[in-house]
Enzyme design. Structure first.
Site, PDB file in Angstrom:
ATOM      1  N   THR A  38       0.855  -1.176   0.000  1.00 48.10           N
ATOM      2  CA  THR A  38       0.000   0.000   0.000  1.00 48.10           C
ATOM      3  C   THR A  38       0.893   1.228   0.000  1.00 48.10           C
ATOM      4  O   THR A  38       2.113   1.125  -0.149  1.00 48.10           O
ATOM      5  CB  THR A  38      -0.909   0.014   1.246  1.00 48.10           C
ATOM      6  OG1 THR A  38      -0.081   0.043   2.424  1.00 48.10           O
ATOM      7  CG2 THR A  38      -1.804  -1.215   1.280  1.00 48.10           C
ATOM      8  N   ILE A  65      -2.818  -9.951   2.770  1.00 48.59           N
ATOM      9  CA  ILE A  65      -3.032 -10.969   3.802  1.00 48.59           C
ATOM     10  C   ILE A  65      -4.481 -11.458   3.830  1.00 48.59           C
ATOM     11  O   ILE A  65      -4.776 -12.473   4.459  1.00 48.59           O
ATOM     12  CB  ILE A  65      -2.623 -10.480   5.206  1.00 48.59           C
ATOM     13  CG1 ILE A  65      -3.407  -9.225   5.614  1.00 48.59           C
ATOM     14  CG2 ILE A  65      -1.123 -10.258   5.278  1.00 48.59           C
ATOM     15  CD1 ILE A  65      -3.201  -8.831   7.062  1.00 48.59           C
ATOM     16  N   GLU A  89      -3.164  -1.366   8.641  1.00 48.40           N
ATOM     17  CA  GLU A  89      -3.365   0.068   8.435  1.00 48.40           C
ATOM     18  C   GLU A  89      -3.175   0.718   9.802  1.00 48.40           C
ATOM     19  O   GLU A  89      -3.757   0.267  10.790  1.00 48.40           O
ATOM     20  CB  GLU A  89      -4.760   0.344   7.891  1.00 48.40           C
ATOM     21  CG  GLU A  89      -5.021  -0.206   6.511  1.00 48.40           C
ATOM     22  CD  GLU A  89      -4.281   0.569   5.431  1.00 48.40           C
ATOM     23  OE1 GLU A  89      -3.861   1.714   5.700  1.00 48.40           O
ATOM     24  OE2 GLU A  89      -4.128   0.020   4.323  1.00 48.40           O
ATOM     25  N   THR A 105      -8.249  -4.855   6.573  1.00 47.16           N
ATOM     26  CA  THR A 105      -6.874  -5.341   6.759  1.00 47.16           C
ATOM     27  C   THR A 105      -6.627  -5.818   8.182  1.00 47.16           C
ATOM     28  O   THR A 105      -6.109  -6.921   8.401  1.00 47.16           O
ATOM     29  CB  THR A 105      -5.864  -4.237   6.404  1.00 47.16           C
ATOM     30  OG1 THR A 105      -6.009  -3.892   5.028  1.00 47.16           O
ATOM     31  CG2 THR A 105      -4.438  -4.708   6.657  1.00 47.16           C
ATOM     32  N   THR A 134      -0.686  -2.474  19.509  1.00 44.84           N
ATOM     33  CA  THR A 134      -0.393  -1.102  19.898  1.00 44.84           C
ATOM     34  C   THR A 134      -0.924  -0.802  21.295  1.00 44.84           C
ATOM     35  O   THR A 134      -1.877  -1.446  21.759  1.00 44.84           O
ATOM     36  CB  THR A 134      -1.039  -0.126  18.890  1.00 44.84           C
ATOM     37  OG1 THR A 134      -0.938   1.215  19.375  1.00 44.84           O
ATOM     38  CG2 THR A 134      -2.514  -0.437  18.694  1.00 44.84           C
ATOM     39  N   ASP A 135      -0.345   0.205  21.932  1.00 44.81           N
ATOM     40  CA  ASP A 135      -0.861   0.638  23.234  1.00 44.81           C
ATOM     41  C   ASP A 135      -2.181   1.394  23.095  1.00 44.81           C
ATOM     42  O   ASP A 135      -2.891   1.599  24.086  1.00 44.81           O
ATOM     43  CB  ASP A 135       0.165   1.493  23.976  1.00 44.81           C
ATOM     44  CG  ASP A 135       0.613   2.734  23.202  1.00 44.81           C
ATOM     45  OD1 ASP A 135       0.153   2.940  22.058  1.00 44.81           O
ATOM     46  OD2 ASP A 135       1.439   3.492  23.739  1.00 44.81           O
ATOM     47  N   GLU A 136      -2.541   1.781  21.879  1.00 43.84           N
ATOM     48  CA  GLU A 136      -3.763   2.564  21.695  1.00 43.84           C
ATOM     49  C   GLU A 136      -5.022   1.763  22.000  1.00 43.84           C
ATOM     50  O   GLU A 136      -6.092   2.342  22.205  1.00 43.84           O
ATOM     51  CB  GLU A 136      -3.820   3.141  20.278  1.00 43.84           C
ATOM     52  CG  GLU A 136      -2.703   4.138  20.013  1.00 43.84           C
ATOM     53  CD  GLU A 136      -2.904   4.933  18.732  1.00 43.84           C
ATOM     54  OE1 GLU A 136      -4.064   5.274  18.434  1.00 43.84           O
ATOM     55  OE2 GLU A 136      -1.905   5.195  18.038  1.00 43.84           O
ATOM     56  N   TYR A 159      -8.998   3.030  14.144  1.00 40.03           N
ATOM     57  CA  TYR A 159      -7.729   2.295  14.104  1.00 40.03           C
ATOM     58  C   TYR A 159      -7.560   1.429  15.345  1.00 40.03           C
ATOM     59  O   TYR A 159      -7.339   0.217  15.266  1.00 40.03           O
ATOM     60  CB  TYR A 159      -6.549   3.249  13.970  1.00 40.03           C
ATOM     61  CG  TYR A 159      -5.239   2.607  14.356  1.00 40.03           C
ATOM     62  CD1 TYR A 159      -4.748   1.515  13.651  1.00 40.03           C
ATOM     63  CD2 TYR A 159      -4.484   3.078  15.436  1.00 40.03           C
ATOM     64  CE1 TYR A 159      -3.556   0.900  14.013  1.00 40.03           C
ATOM     65  CE2 TYR A 159      -3.296   2.485  15.795  1.00 40.03           C
ATOM     66  CZ  TYR A 159      -2.831   1.395  15.088  1.00 40.03           C
ATOM     67  OH  TYR A 159      -1.652   0.783  15.452  1.00 40.03           O
ATOM     68  N   SER A 162      -9.958  -1.453  15.581  1.00 36.29           N
ATOM     69  CA  SER A 162      -9.643  -2.568  14.688  1.00 36.29           C
ATOM     70  C   SER A 162      -8.476  -3.394  15.230  1.00 36.29           C
ATOM     71  O   SER A 162      -8.464  -4.626  15.108  1.00 36.29           O
ATOM     72  CB  SER A 162      -9.324  -2.057  13.273  1.00 36.29           C
ATOM     73  OG  SER A 162      -8.112  -1.318  13.243  1.00 36.29           O
ATOM     74  N   LYS A 163      -7.506  -2.744  15.849  1.00 37.59           N
ATOM     75  CA  LYS A 163      -6.388  -3.475  16.447  1.00 37.59           C
ATOM     76  C   LYS A 163      -6.849  -4.243  17.681  1.00 37.59           C
ATOM     77  O   LYS A 163      -6.403  -5.374  17.930  1.00 37.59           O
ATOM     78  CB  LYS A 163      -5.257  -2.522  16.803  1.00 37.59           C
ATOM     79  CG  LYS A 163      -4.512  -1.960  15.611  1.00 37.59           C
ATOM     80  CD  LYS A 163      -3.830  -3.055  14.780  1.00 37.59           C
ATOM     81  CE  LYS A 163      -2.664  -3.686  15.503  1.00 37.59           C
ATOM     82  NZ  LYS A 163      -1.963  -4.697  14.653  1.00 37.59           N
ATOM     83  N   ARG A 290      -7.581  16.776  16.490  1.00 41.90           N
ATOM     84  CA  ARG A 290      -8.322  15.752  15.777  1.00 41.90           C
ATOM     85  C   ARG A 290      -9.364  15.138  16.703  1.00 41.90           C
ATOM     86  O   ARG A 290      -9.210  15.138  17.936  1.00 41.90           O
ATOM     87  CB  ARG A 290      -7.376  14.678  15.247  1.00 41.90           C
ATOM     88  CG  ARG A 290      -6.813  13.738  16.278  1.00 41.90           C
ATOM     89  CD  ARG A 290      -5.857  12.756  15.617  1.00 41.90           C
ATOM     90  NE  ARG A 290      -5.263  11.849  16.592  1.00 41.90           N
ATOM     91  CZ  ARG A 290      -4.099  11.243  16.409  1.00 41.90           C
ATOM     92  NH1 ARG A 290      -3.391  11.484  15.317  1.00 41.90           N
ATOM     93  NH2 ARG A 290      -3.624  10.417  17.324  1.00 41.90           N
ATOM     94  N   PRO A 291     -10.438  14.572  16.140  1.00 43.32           N
ATOM     95  CA  PRO A 291     -11.493  13.969  16.968  1.00 43.32           C
ATOM     96  C   PRO A 291     -10.958  12.799  17.788  1.00 43.32           C
ATOM     97  O   PRO A 291     -10.166  11.988  17.298  1.00 43.32           O
ATOM     98  CB  PRO A 291     -12.515  13.481  15.926  1.00 43.32           C
ATOM     99  CG  PRO A 291     -12.240  14.272  14.695  1.00 43.32           C
ATOM    100  CD  PRO A 291     -10.766  14.532  14.708  1.00 43.32           C
ATOM    101  N   GLY A 292     -11.396  12.716  19.040  1.00 44.37           N
ATOM    102  CA  GLY A 292     -11.045  11.577  19.884  1.00 44.37           C
ATOM    103  C   GLY A 292      -9.572  11.447  20.177  1.00 44.37           C
ATOM    104  O   GLY A 292      -9.064  10.334  20.355  1.00 44.37           O
TER     105      GLY A 292
END
Length: 353
Positions: A38, A65, A89, A105, A134-136, A159, A162-163, A290-292
């Site tokens: 990508t 994948i 992503e 993805t 991720t820590d997010e 994001y 999804s993770k 940015r939002p959130g």
């Protein structure tokens, strides 16, 4: 480990991991890099590896994948015994503007890898599926406290949601099918080969081009910064020493506000160009938040340090110097990415199949 499949190996963290495996470990097997290529996937990140090991111990496959048949064939053809799953992503802003690709993805792609691995490995226990997260997924912290491996999930963006979903799928395959998995959740990475949409490379490139340095909101959002080679060494440590079924948090233990990062990059760049310390700070431009936007992330990584003996090799100041030096020493890579020429090279050499 005799045959490792790395997904997303042409991206920032994946390509650094591949460099680490070939240059810093005693691994003597084969490594297969699967990447969809990508916008953030760049085979030029691995030209040196391909030149030295290509066709012998390093193999590249341009594959999505989500493509069940091709992934299954790759596992069988290369007799894969270890999967290190980076492919995702990953840019929060892009997930806000268009979440669909993140669902496809990060969730469907991870599911497909898990299914292919489960079917190919059957009931083997001498294999490993390592999932990089991720820590997010943990949400946002206040002024104090840390994320631990058992911190409840509280994702705030498409994001991170999804993770989080992909993490849960990996856990489910461990419990339901006894798939030998390990997971890691890392803090913000920085270092070489970073696509210049992320903060530190964007700052470096904008300074080089005398462009504004955008800072969200008041610039006081806090992140923990991890040098990418240290992340690679942590994953390698987990693959070799980690307990199957366990999750390990990987942090840099370098908390900084966004404005501190911007000021630090400005000062180092000024020093490199023999300018006054605050010369580039006039380019700082505060923009609408940015939002959130999560206020603070901070990882506690005592588990991987105490149980596996891993530690960081550099502090933030050292890592930032190394990062800026790399970008200043690789103008051809920068120009190739910024101009989009790397995409032309991909189209010429890796036609969509």
């Amino acid at each position: 480990m005799k045959s490792i499949l790395v997904t997303g190996g042409a991206g920032f963290i994946g390509s650094n991991f591949i460099h680490y495996v070939f240059n810093k470990t005693n691994f003597d097997g084969i490594l297969v890099n699967v990447d969809k290529l990508t916008y953030a996937g760049n085979p030029n990140n691995l030209v040196d590896i391909d030149k030295q090991f290509g066709g012998k111990r390093y193999f590249f496959e341009k594959v999505d994948i989500c493509d069940t048949e091709k992934i299954a064939n790759i596992l069988k053809s290369y007799n894969i015994d270890t999967i290190v799953h980076f492919a995702a992503e990953s840019h929060v802003d892009r997930s806000i503007l268009g979440p669909k690709e993140f669902i496809q993805t990060n969730i469907v792609g991870t599911f497909n890898l898990l299914e292919c691995a489960r079917n190919f490995w059957a009931n083997r226990n001498d294999v490993r599926f390592h999932h990089v997260s991720t820590d997010e997924v943990y949400g946002s912290l206040g002024a104090t406290g840390f994320f631990y491996e058992n911190t409840p999930y509280d994702p705030r963006s498409p994001y991170s949601a999804s993770k989080a979903s992909s993490d849960h799928l990996v856990e489910a395959y461990k419990h339901t099918y006894n798939l030998p998995i390990t997971k890691s959740n890392c803090s913000n990475n920085y270092g070489p080969y970073h696509f210049p949409e992320k903060l530190i490379p964007l700052l470096i490139l904008n300074i080089l081009n005398n462009k504004p340095l955008p800072v969200y909101g008041d610039g006081l959002n806090v992140r923990d910064w991890l040098y990418v080679e240290d992340h690679a060494s942590a994953i390698w440590t987990i693959l070799n020493k980690g307990i199957v079924g366990e999750t390990y948090n990987i942090g840099g233990e370098n908390e900084r506000t966004n404005i501190q990062i911007v000021n630090a990059v400005c000062e180092i760049m000024a020093e490199k160009h023999n300018k006054p310390k605050d010369f580039y700070k006039s380019l700082i431009t505060f923009v609408k938040d940015r939002p959130g936007h999560d206020k603070r992330y901070a990882i506690n990584c005592d588990k991987i340090k105490n149980s596996l003996g891993w530690t960081q090799s550099v502090n933030f100041e050292q890592g930032l110097q190394k990062t800026i030096d790399w970008y200043l020493s690789n103008p051809e890579w920068i120009n190739n990415v910024v101009s989009g020429e790397y995409k032309n090279w991909i189209n010429k050499n890796y036609e969509t199949r």
